[in-house]
Design an enzyme around this catalytic site. Structure first.
Site, short mmCIF file in Angstrom:
data_model
loop_
_atom_site.label_atom_id
_atom_site.label_comp_id
_atom_site.label_asym_id
_atom_site.label_seq_id
_atom_site.Cartn_x
_atom_site.Cartn_y
_atom_site.Cartn_z
N LYS A 127 0.91 -1.20 -0.04
CA LYS A 127 0.07 0.05 -0.04
C LYS A 127 0.94 1.22 0.01
CE LYS A 127 -4.03 -1.98 0.20
NZ LYS A 127 -3.39 -3.28 -0.38
N ASP A 128 0.07 2.55 -0.42
CA ASP A 128 0.86 3.51 -0.34
C ASP A 128 1.73 4.00 0.70
OD1 ASP A 128 -1.62 3.81 -2.27
OD2 ASP A 128 -0.09 5.08 -3.16
N LYS A 129 3.00 4.60 1.02
CA LYS A 129 3.54 5.05 2.01
C LYS A 129 2.84 6.24 2.76
CE LYS A 129 7.52 6.96 4.50
NZ LYS A 129 9.00 7.34 4.08
#
Length: 446
Positions: free
Chosen positions: A100-102
């Protein structure tokens, strides 16, 4: 067979991106021609919310503890590493359906083999919530991910509310006419500050393991902090890894791990790569495949060939039981079946695909295949190179991916802000949708 000029008359030409950073990632075009709304993403992590939609079945017994993970501003691989250390287990015992996105607030399921809820309760990681929800007899993997729900705020838009509404509506209508947006691999696949992942992958595919290692450890980019650039430039020039360990900040942990290995095992660049986690190691070749896919998709768009209407030589896949793409069911488009294929595509029962090139990839026929061969020639590689003789554990057979991403964003506009909500199937990127609306430089979308 129709020529390129005939095909160009089928659809309007795409709009070429003005951003060099996108070009470095193989993203060369926009589907929509309207002016963008501008703005910035991720002013705060809470402006970018991602909730995983999973098909994984959770019970009350089994070797695997199933956990709902909510994290803020964490890179997935870093989190798994730190979590495994606190639990005293290997990273391989932790399963997820996707990274997932940081810089976001993300929620997803995680499986952890052979631990108790009490052990999990002792984990102390900042901005991380781990909620046990049951157990299972197997781990969570990519096949369990159906997709992700996004709830995103675009801020710092200079248009007034009325102007913003008009522009959003115009882009909405263009996307609806086209049937979606191009299914590019997004910026996260490559990195924005330092888009090096696919460049490392290319050198591995070409058999240049030393060059790949040096690119990952020491290739510098303008977006980095000056201190980091200088340290990388020194190591790139001298290959003095002992000095590099003195200069590289601790947050460059993967580069430091490789340099530690090379200090102890001079010249063993393949071994240095295996100092990284297997999850990270596989990303390099995958990123290069993604770059090639982006180039193929961009070339098709800029040639004015539809991403929805098939042409002779294309390969289509059929829909699965839920309307998604099933890459195990493929068919080559010919003059004989073209009408039938178009019928299925109009009813969302089939999709035009492009190759994720690997060692077993058979290139397409017709104009699409000509473009594939041209790009591979420009890159100086062949599908057979993906066997990666120097590091065969990284070999990739290849696959295919839909050319068009069907999406229907729900957008609410306010003064200076647009709230965007939509669902995407697994493997798709929110930035590929948002860039059509924003048309901002990648740095504003990081």
């Amino acid at each position: 067979m129709p020529g390129l000029q005939d095909l160009r008359r089928q659809v309007s030409m795409a709009r070429k991106t003005p951003f060099e950073l996108e070009m470095l990632m193989g993203i060369e075009a926009y589907m929509t021609d309207e002016e963008g709304i501008g703005g910035d993403l991720r002013i705060e992590p809470a402006d970018f919310k991602v909730s995983e939609i999973s098909d994984f079945k959770v019970g009350q017994s089994g070797e695997y503890l199933i956990v709902r993970l909510t994290k803020e501003n964490w890179e997935t691989h870093h989190l798994i590493r730190d979590l495994s250390r606190q639990l005293g287990i290997s990273e391989e015992r932790i399963g997820i359906a996707g990274t997932k996105d940081k810089r976001a607030v993300t929620t997803q399921l995680m499986s952890i083999r052979g631990i108790s809820e009490e052990q999990l309760s002792r984990v102390d990681l900042p901005r991380v919530r781990l909620e046990p929800i049951g157990r299972a007899n197997r781990d969570i993997g990519l096949g369990d991910l159906r997709g992700n729900e996004f709830d995103i705020n675009i801020k710092n838009i200079v248009l007034d509310k009325e102007g913003l509404s008009r522009r959003v509506k115009a882009i909405d209508e263009s996307i609806a006419r086209a049937g979606g947006v191009p299914n590019f691999f997004g910026y996260q696949r490559f990195g924005i500050v330092r888009p090096v992942t696919h460049l490392v992958g290319k050198k591995l595919v070409q058999g240049d393991v030393e060059g790949a290692a040096m690119a990952y450890i020491a290739a510098s980019f303008p977006g980095e902090m000056e201190e980091n650039r200088k340290a990388r430039d020194l190591v790139f020039k001298t290959k003095d890894f002992k000095e590099g360990l003195k200069l590289y900040p601790l947050n460059l942990r993967y580069e430091r791990a490789m340099m530690h290995y090379l200090v102890e095992h001079p010249g063993d660049y393949a071994g240095a790569f295996h100092a990284l986690s297997p999850r990270l190691l596989k990303l390099f070749v995958h990123a290069y495949q993604s770059y090639l896919f982006n180039r193929l998709l961009s070339r098709r768009m800029l040639d004015g060939i539809s991403l929805v209407e098939p042409v002779d030589g294309d390969v289509i896949c059929f829909a699965d039981g839920r309307g998604g793409a099933d890459m195990s069911k493929l068919e080559i488009v010919t003059g004989r079946n073209l009408a039938d294929v178009r019928f299925l595509i109009k009813r969302h029962r089939a999709f035009v695909t492009l190759p994720l090139i690997g060692k077993d990839t058979a290139l397409d026929g017709g104009i699409t295949g000509e473009e594939e061969r041209r790009i591979l020639e420009e890159e100086g590689i062949t599908p057979a190179d993906f066997a990666i003789a120097a590091m065969p554990d990284l070999a990739s057979s290849g696959s295919r991916r839909e050319a068009m991403l069907s999406v229907k964003p729900n957008i609410a506009v306010y003064d200076g802000v647009a709230n965007v909500k939509f669902f995407l199937p697994k493997g798709s990127y929110a930035t590929t949708v948002l860039r059509e609306y924003m048309k901002s430089s990648p740095e504003h979308m990081d």
